[in-house]
Design an enzyme around this catalytic site. Sequence first.
Site, PDB file in Angstrom:
ATOM      1  N   HIS A  70       3.613   4.747   1.813  1.00 41.83           N
ATOM      2  CA  HIS A  70       4.586   4.730   0.809  1.00 41.83           C
ATOM      3  C   HIS A  70       4.420   5.894  -0.386  1.00 41.83           C
ATOM      4  O   HIS A  70       3.337   5.834  -0.871  1.00 41.83           O
ATOM      5  CB  HIS A  70       4.680   3.424   0.230  1.00 41.83           C
ATOM      6  CG  HIS A  70       5.908   3.017  -0.908  1.00 41.83           C
ATOM      7  ND1 HIS A  70       5.684   2.639  -2.171  1.00 41.83           N
ATOM      8  CD2 HIS A  70       7.139   3.053  -0.732  1.00 41.83           C
ATOM      9  CE1 HIS A  70       6.831   2.230  -2.757  1.00 41.83           C
ATOM     10  NE2 HIS A  70       7.658   2.542  -1.864  1.00 41.83           N
ATOM     11  N   GLU A  97       7.067   7.621   3.682  1.00 42.49           N
ATOM     12  CA  GLU A  97       8.294   7.407   3.028  1.00 42.49           C
ATOM     13  C   GLU A  97       8.363   8.254   1.852  1.00 42.49           C
ATOM     14  O   GLU A  97       7.345   8.326   0.933  1.00 42.49           O
ATOM     15  CB  GLU A  97       8.347   5.786   2.784  1.00 42.49           C
ATOM     16  CG  GLU A  97       9.716   5.397   1.922  1.00 42.49           C
ATOM     17  CD  GLU A  97       9.603   5.504   0.327  1.00 42.49           C
ATOM     18  OE1 GLU A  97      10.561   5.236  -0.461  1.00 42.49           O
ATOM     19  OE2 GLU A  97       8.636   5.655  -0.081  1.00 42.49           O
ATOM     20  N   ASP A  99      11.327   9.728  -1.664  1.00 44.77           N
ATOM     21  CA  ASP A  99      12.366   9.798  -2.591  1.00 44.77           C
ATOM     22  C   ASP A  99      12.920  10.774  -2.798  1.00 44.77           C
ATOM     23  O   ASP A  99      12.266  11.951  -3.284  1.00 44.77           O
ATOM     24  CB  ASP A  99      11.958   8.925  -3.820  1.00 44.77           C
ATOM     25  CG  ASP A  99      11.260   7.652  -3.426  1.00 44.77           C
ATOM     26  OD1 ASP A  99      11.809   6.676  -2.898  1.00 44.77           O
ATOM     27  OD2 ASP A  99       9.897   7.473  -3.641  1.00 44.77           O
ATOM     28  N   HIS A 112      10.035   9.590  -7.398  1.00 47.20           N
ATOM     29  CA  HIS A 112      10.643   8.195  -7.184  1.00 47.20           C
ATOM     30  C   HIS A 112      11.631   7.922  -8.492  1.00 47.20           C
ATOM     31  O   HIS A 112      12.572   7.389  -8.151  1.00 47.20           O
ATOM     32  CB  HIS A 112       9.463   7.048  -7.314  1.00 47.20           C
ATOM     33  CG  HIS A 112      10.294   5.874  -7.454  1.00 47.20           C
ATOM     34  ND1 HIS A 112      10.196   5.015  -8.082  1.00 47.20           N
ATOM     35  CD2 HIS A 112      10.567   4.948  -5.825  1.00 47.20           C
ATOM     36  CE1 HIS A 112      10.694   3.749  -7.851  1.00 47.20           C
ATOM     37  NE2 HIS A 112      10.948   3.710  -6.619  1.00 47.20           N
ATOM     38  N   GLU A 165      14.539   8.137   1.341  1.00 50.04           N
ATOM     39  CA  GLU A 165      15.328   7.581   0.628  1.00 50.04           C
ATOM     40  C   GLU A 165      16.071   8.223  -0.438  1.00 50.04           C
ATOM     41  O   GLU A 165      15.540   8.985  -1.236  1.00 50.04           O
ATOM     42  CB  GLU A 165      14.372   6.593  -0.205  1.00 50.04           C
ATOM     43  CG  GLU A 165      15.555   5.582  -0.936  1.00 50.04           C
ATOM     44  CD  GLU A 165      14.543   4.525  -1.867  1.00 50.04           C
ATOM     45  OE1 GLU A 165      15.182   4.087  -2.785  1.00 50.04           O
ATOM     46  OE2 GLU A 165      13.516   4.208  -1.600  1.00 50.04           O
TER      47      GLU A 165
END
Length: 305
Positions: A70, A97, A99, A112, A165
């Site tokens: 993450h 993952e 952002d 993020h 994301e």
Amino acid sequence: MTTVLVTAVVVLVLVALVVAGLAGALFFGGFLLTRVLEILAPVLLLIWFVLHGRRGGPGWERLAGKRYAHRGLHGSGVPENSLWAFRRAAEAGYGAELDVHLTADGHLAVVHDSNLSRMCGVEAKVEDLTAAQLGKLRLAGTGESVPFLEQVLPLFEGRAPLVVELKTAGGNHAALCEKTMECLDRFGADYCIESFDPRCLAWLRKHRPEVLRGQLTQDFLRRGEDQPLKNRLALTALLCNCLTRPDFVACRYQDRRMAPMALWRLWGGRTALWTIRAPEELEETERLGALPIFEGFDPEEGSAK
């Protein structure tokens, strides 16, 4: 209304219908059973239509069986969403993952929060800054700067996949989707795309149907107070699935048992769970067949980073 109450109501209604149907079959012949089924079948069909996603979406086999760090393999002085964290994840054999935000001049910043106060100590939004302005900032007091997507992607070419994301702001979903796809097309990394914003998934469904897309969700009835109630209900209950037809749903681990997720899994929907913070949570996630997005420990070491 809490998710527990919503779940209880759904379960009670379904149980009552089933019991009534059985009672009709046992004591009143087929007449009552037929009436119950006439009610139950449309209800179940409606729920299925609203919740179900696309079956057999492309590329899932390249993502399954992998573990995803993450915001990169961060911790112990390594900032989240930094090139350092992503390099560590790639070299350890993990996917990651990350952002993505769109800067004021159309670049793709990997960070993020839209507000940079937590990670960079400045009161400014990513979307209001140019790439040059953003490049002068440093992450969490280290020498690491906010990376851009084109810097991260080469680290994962020929390695484990990425979960990208999309973070929208101010109605920029179409521009963010278009710029992100243009960037991803230039590199050979495997990836899927996810977002809380259903407009991103609708854009992908229309313009890039070959891309694996996922709807992010959590219990917005207990969290997400900054969202209007209608948004919280729609995102929690996955009501936009009928328009976006996601390939998977990525849910907060703590909310994995809420009723919409239970129904999604019951009908065979693919799942990712975030954020996994302990080896036992990782084991359960993999036992469920979901993609695990972990943080705070190295699964190979089973300890905190």
